[in-house]
Motif scaffolding. Structure first.
Motif, PDB file in Angstrom:
ATOM      1  N   GLY A  96      -5.633  -5.095   8.950  1.00 36.02           N
ATOM      2  CA  GLY A  96      -5.656  -3.986   8.008  1.00 36.02           C
ATOM      3  C   GLY A  96      -7.067  -3.531   7.696  1.00 36.02           C
ATOM      4  O   GLY A  96      -7.332  -2.323   7.585  1.00 36.02           O
ATOM      5  N   TRP A  97      -7.990  -4.484   7.563  1.00 40.99           N
ATOM      6  CA  TRP A  97      -9.369  -4.139   7.221  1.00 40.99           C
ATOM      7  C   TRP A  97     -10.042  -3.363   8.363  1.00 40.99           C
ATOM      8  O   TRP A  97     -10.707  -2.351   8.130  1.00 40.99           O
ATOM      9  CB  TRP A  97     -10.153  -5.393   6.886  1.00 40.99           C
ATOM     10  N   GLU A  98      -9.843  -3.817   9.592  1.00 41.53           N
ATOM     11  CA  GLU A  98     -10.428  -3.102  10.729  1.00 41.53           C
ATOM     12  C   GLU A  98      -9.831  -1.705  10.856  1.00 41.53           C
ATOM     13  O   GLU A  98     -10.545  -0.740  11.172  1.00 41.53           O
ATOM     14  CB  GLU A  98     -10.225  -3.902  12.005  1.00 41.53           C
ATOM     15  N   ALA A  99      -8.537  -1.585  10.610  1.00 44.34           N
ATOM     16  CA  ALA A  99      -7.903  -0.262  10.651  1.00 44.34           C
ATOM     17  C   ALA A  99      -8.442   0.632   9.539  1.00 44.34           C
ATOM     18  O   ALA A  99      -8.649   1.837   9.745  1.00 44.34           O
ATOM     19  CB  ALA A  99      -6.388  -0.409  10.530  1.00 44.34           C
ATOM     20  N   LEU A 100      -8.679   0.049   8.364  1.00 41.07           N
ATOM     21  CA  LEU A 100      -9.204   0.834   7.249  1.00 41.07           C
ATOM     22  C   LEU A 100     -10.629   1.300   7.525  1.00 41.07           C
ATOM     23  O   LEU A 100     -10.986   2.444   7.191  1.00 41.07           O
ATOM     24  CB  LEU A 100      -9.154   0.014   5.966  1.00 41.07           C
ATOM     25  N   LEU A 101     -11.442   0.463   8.132  1.00 44.27           N
ATOM     26  CA  LEU A 101     -12.799   0.871   8.494  1.00 44.27           C
ATOM     27  C   LEU A 101     -12.760   2.029   9.493  1.00 44.27           C
ATOM     28  O   LEU A 101     -13.559   2.980   9.397  1.00 44.27           O
ATOM     29  CB  LEU A 101     -13.573  -0.311   9.085  1.00 44.27           C
ATOM     30  N   TRP A 102     -11.848   1.948  10.445  1.00 43.03           N
ATOM     31  CA  TRP A 102     -11.706   3.035  11.417  1.00 43.03           C
ATOM     32  C   TRP A 102     -11.241   4.316  10.726  1.00 43.03           C
ATOM     33  O   TRP A 102     -11.760   5.401  10.998  1.00 43.03           O
ATOM     34  CB  TRP A 102     -10.714   2.621  12.500  1.00 43.03           C
ATOM     35  N   LEU A 103     -10.294   4.171   9.800  1.00 42.90           N
ATOM     36  CA  LEU A 103      -9.776   5.345   9.105  1.00 42.90           C
ATOM     37  C   LEU A 103     -10.836   5.941   8.182  1.00 42.90           C
ATOM     38  O   LEU A 103     -10.875   7.155   7.975  1.00 42.90           O
ATOM     39  CB  LEU A 103      -8.526   4.949   8.306  1.00 42.90           C
ATOM     40  N   GLN A 104     -11.701   5.102   7.621  1.00 46.34           N
ATOM     41  CA  GLN A 104     -12.817   5.585   6.809  1.00 46.34           C
ATOM     42  C   GLN A 104     -13.721   6.510   7.634  1.00 46.34           C
ATOM     43  O   GLN A 104     -14.183   7.550   7.143  1.00 46.34           O
ATOM     44  CB  GLN A 104     -13.607   4.404   6.256  1.00 46.34           C
ATOM     45  N   GLU A 105     -13.958   6.153   8.885  1.00 51.64           N
ATOM     46  CA  GLU A 105     -14.770   7.004   9.757  1.00 51.64           C
ATOM     47  C   GLU A 105     -14.103   8.346   9.985  1.00 51.64           C
ATOM     48  O   GLU A 105     -14.762   9.395   9.983  1.00 51.64           O
ATOM     49  CB  GLU A 105     -15.007   6.296  11.094  1.00 51.64           C
ATOM     50  N   GLN A 106     -12.779   8.318  10.174  1.00 54.63           N
ATOM     51  CA  GLN A 106     -12.051   9.579  10.375  1.00 54.63           C
ATOM     52  C   GLN A 106     -12.092  10.424   9.101  1.00 54.63           C
ATOM     53  O   GLN A 106     -12.219  11.651   9.159  1.00 54.63           O
ATOM     54  CB  GLN A 106     -10.596   9.308  10.768  1.00 54.63           C
ATOM     55  N   ALA A 107     -11.980   9.757   7.941  1.00 51.88           N
ATOM     56  CA  ALA A 107     -12.018  10.478   6.665  1.00 51.88           C
ATOM     57  C   ALA A 107     -13.368  11.154   6.461  1.00 51.88           C
ATOM     58  O   ALA A 107     -13.439  12.294   5.970  1.00 51.88           O
ATOM     59  CB  ALA A 107     -11.724   9.518   5.508  1.00 51.88           C
ATOM     60  N   ARG A 108     -14.435  10.480   6.836  1.00 46.05           N
ATOM     61  CA  ARG A 108     -15.764  11.087   6.727  1.00 46.05           C
ATOM     62  C   ARG A 108     -15.889  12.284   7.659  1.00 46.05           C
ATOM     63  O   ARG A 108     -16.406  13.342   7.273  1.00 46.05           O
ATOM     64  CB  ARG A 108     -16.839  10.059   7.064  1.00 46.05           C
ATOM     65  N   ALA A 109     -15.422  12.135   8.890  1.00 46.27           N
ATOM     66  CA  ALA A 109     -15.536  13.221   9.860  1.00 46.27           C
ATOM     67  C   ALA A 109     -14.733  14.443   9.432  1.00 46.27           C
ATOM     68  O   ALA A 109     -15.148  15.588   9.662  1.00 46.27           O
ATOM     69  CB  ALA A 109     -15.075  12.737  11.234  1.00 46.27           C
ATOM     70  N   LEU A 110     -13.592  14.208   8.800  1.00 49.96           N
ATOM     71  CA  LEU A 110     -12.716  15.309   8.378  1.00 49.96           C
ATOM     72  C   LEU A 110     -12.979  15.740   6.945  1.00 49.96           C
ATOM     73  O   LEU A 110     -12.342  16.690   6.462  1.00 49.96           O
ATOM     74  CB  LEU A 110     -11.248  14.872   8.511  1.00 49.96           C
ATOM     75  N   ASP A 111     -13.883  15.029   6.255  1.00 45.53           N
ATOM     76  CA  ASP A 111     -14.186  15.291   4.843  1.00 45.53           C
ATOM     77  C   ASP A 111     -12.910  15.224   3.997  1.00 45.53           C
ATOM     78  O   ASP A 111     -12.577  16.149   3.253  1.00 45.53           O
ATOM     79  CB  ASP A 111     -14.868  16.649   4.673  1.00 45.53           C
ATOM     80  N   LEU A 112     -12.207  14.101   4.126  1.00 47.73           N
ATOM     81  CA  LEU A 112     -10.956  13.896   3.399  1.00 47.73           C
ATOM     82  C   LEU A 112     -11.016  12.584   2.617  1.00 47.73           C
ATOM     83  O   LEU A 112     -11.676  11.633   3.046  1.00 47.73           O
ATOM     84  CB  LEU A 112      -9.758  13.841   4.366  1.00 47.73           C
ATOM     85  N   PRO A 113     -10.326  12.503   1.472  1.00 45.93           N
ATOM     86  CA  PRO A 113     -10.230  11.236   0.747  1.00 45.93           C
ATOM     87  C   PRO A 113      -9.254  10.290   1.430  1.00 45.93           C
ATOM     88  O   PRO A 113      -8.477  10.685   2.310  1.00 45.93           O
ATOM     89  CB  PRO A 113      -9.724  11.658  -0.637  1.00 45.93           C
ATOM     90  N   LEU A 114      -9.267   9.036   0.979  1.00 47.40           N
ATOM     91  CA  LEU A 114      -8.543   7.959   1.645  1.00 47.40           C
ATOM     92  C   LEU A 114      -7.754   7.149   0.618  1.00 47.40           C
ATOM     93  O   LEU A 114      -8.166   7.027  -0.538  1.00 47.40           O
ATOM     94  CB  LEU A 114      -9.559   7.061   2.357  1.00 47.40           C
ATOM     95  N   ALA A 115      -6.620   6.595   1.037  1.00 43.04           N
ATOM     96  CA  ALA A 115      -5.811   5.746   0.161  1.00 43.04           C
ATOM     97  C   ALA A 115      -5.157   4.646   0.977  1.00 43.04           C
ATOM     98  O   ALA A 115      -5.039   4.745   2.205  1.00 43.04           O
ATOM     99  CB  ALA A 115      -4.754   6.564  -0.570  1.00 43.04           C
ATOM    100  N   VAL A 116      -4.728   3.593   0.281  1.00 43.57           N
ATOM    101  CA  VAL A 116      -3.937   2.534   0.904  1.00 43.57           C
ATOM    102  C   VAL A 116      -2.588   2.469   0.212  1.00 43.57           C
ATOM    103  O   VAL A 116      -2.475   2.747  -0.986  1.00 43.57           O
ATOM    104  CB  VAL A 116      -4.637   1.159   0.824  1.00 43.57           C
TER     105      VAL A 116
END
Length: 326
Positions: free
Chosen positions: A143-163
């Motif tokens: 889950g943590w590795e997936a969240l780190l990857w999703l954080q990168e996508q959120a930055r690239a798309l300028d979107l907030p993130l949730a779990v």
């Protein structure tokens, strides 16, 4: 504090519990294998890996979904990415329930479709490693590795993130929310926890009050714990039992959903209190006629549909506020 039940579960829940008891030949709770073998474990996973509603019909509610590989666990893990109709409001990492032992991307497909629809967010449902083949902390690490990857996508798309997660997945979502704070993940805006298991060896009164007769029994909780943990010490680790974390200050705002007749109800209430005492904005919603796992019954029960709608609306608000603040 959990009150003693003043009524019975709703009649559809009672009907289901009656059917379950007959199917289990009088035993209380899910028909777990007496001896855990590769064949019995595979049979359990087949039984619990069925969709709550036809996947093709669930998918109508969203723009599209597709399977992708997420870079974690070395070679990567399979995931399903759900995209809603209209403008995307954020990204959500979803961790499915199932006692850390069973359920999968298929069993929670409809839940993720509805969550994407109501939140307006893209939802990533992760096929994390399961116990007992991969005990704690394998699921957390995935889950943590997936969240780190999703954080990168959120930055690239300028979107907030949730779990988000339900039951065991709610546990993982709570752990990931704390890790996100500790590691400064700047996109984390919210955590949505459905009847999470969060207390490890700490046993609130609800585990005794509702520990028999409502599908998820005290015996089942002990069984799941034995499959997931490596030793009793694990059950005191904040990465397995989030209530034992050193502090909760600065965690993402939360919504926690419980069921009235659920042995996990008390620990969700305790976790809510810990968050509030630390100044975290948290909303607790209890479906007082429901039993554990009612989200999976959304096709037949209004409680499940309402819980997904409320959760999605909560995420949408959090994403809107994060966008406005950022």
């Amino acid at each position: 504090m959990t009150d003693l039940p003043v009524s019975r579960p709703g009649w559809l829940y009672r009907l289901f519990l009656h059917w379950l008891k007959r199917a289990s030949k009088g035993r209380d709770g899910l028909p777990l294998p007496e001896t855990l073998t590769p064949d019995s474990l595979a049979a359990l996973r087949r039984m619990t890996g069925m969709p709550s509603f036809p996947q093709s019909l669930s998918s109508i509610q969203i723009r599209r979904w597709r399977e992708i590989m997420v870079p974690c666990s070395g070679e990567g893990r399979l995931a399903r990415l759900y995209r809603p109709r209209g403008r995307v409001t954020g990204l959500v990492l979803f961790m499915h329930g199932g006692g850390f032992v069973h359920c999968d991307l298929v069993s929670h497909h409809g839940i993720c479709c509805r969550l994407a629809r109501h939140s307006g967010a893209m939802v990533l449902s992760l096929d994390y490693r399961l116990a007992p083949e991969a005990p704690f902390p394998a699921a957390v690490d995935d889950g943590w590795e997936a969240l780190l990857w999703l954080q990168e996508q959120a930055r690239a798309l300028d979107l907030p993130l949730a779990v988000c997660g339900d039951s065991a997945g709610g546990n993982l979502a709570a752990v990931l929310a704390r890790r996100a704070r500790d590691h400064g993940l700047d996109r984390m805006a919210a955590q949505l926890l459905y009847y999470p298991t969060v207390s490890g060896l700490l046993s609130p009164p609800s585990r005794e009050i509702y520990g028999q007769g409502f599908m998820l029994t005290a015996r089942l909780l002990e069984w799941y714990g034995r499959q997931y943990s490596r030793c009793d010490r694990d059950m005191l680790d904040p990465d397995l039992a989030p209530v034992f974390a050193d502090n909760f200050v600065g965690l993402a705002r939360a919504m926690i959903v419980t069921a009235g007749f659920d042995p996990l109800r008390g620990e969700a209430e305790l976790y809510t209190s810990l968050l509030r005492d630390a100044g975290v904005a948290v909303r607790l919603v209890c479906f007082d006629k429901a039993i554990h796992g009612f989200l999976n019954f959304y096709a037949a029960l209004v409680d499940g549909r309402r819980a997904l709608r409320l959760g999605g609306q909560f995420l949408r608000r959090c994403f809107h506020e994060a966008a406005r603040e950022g």
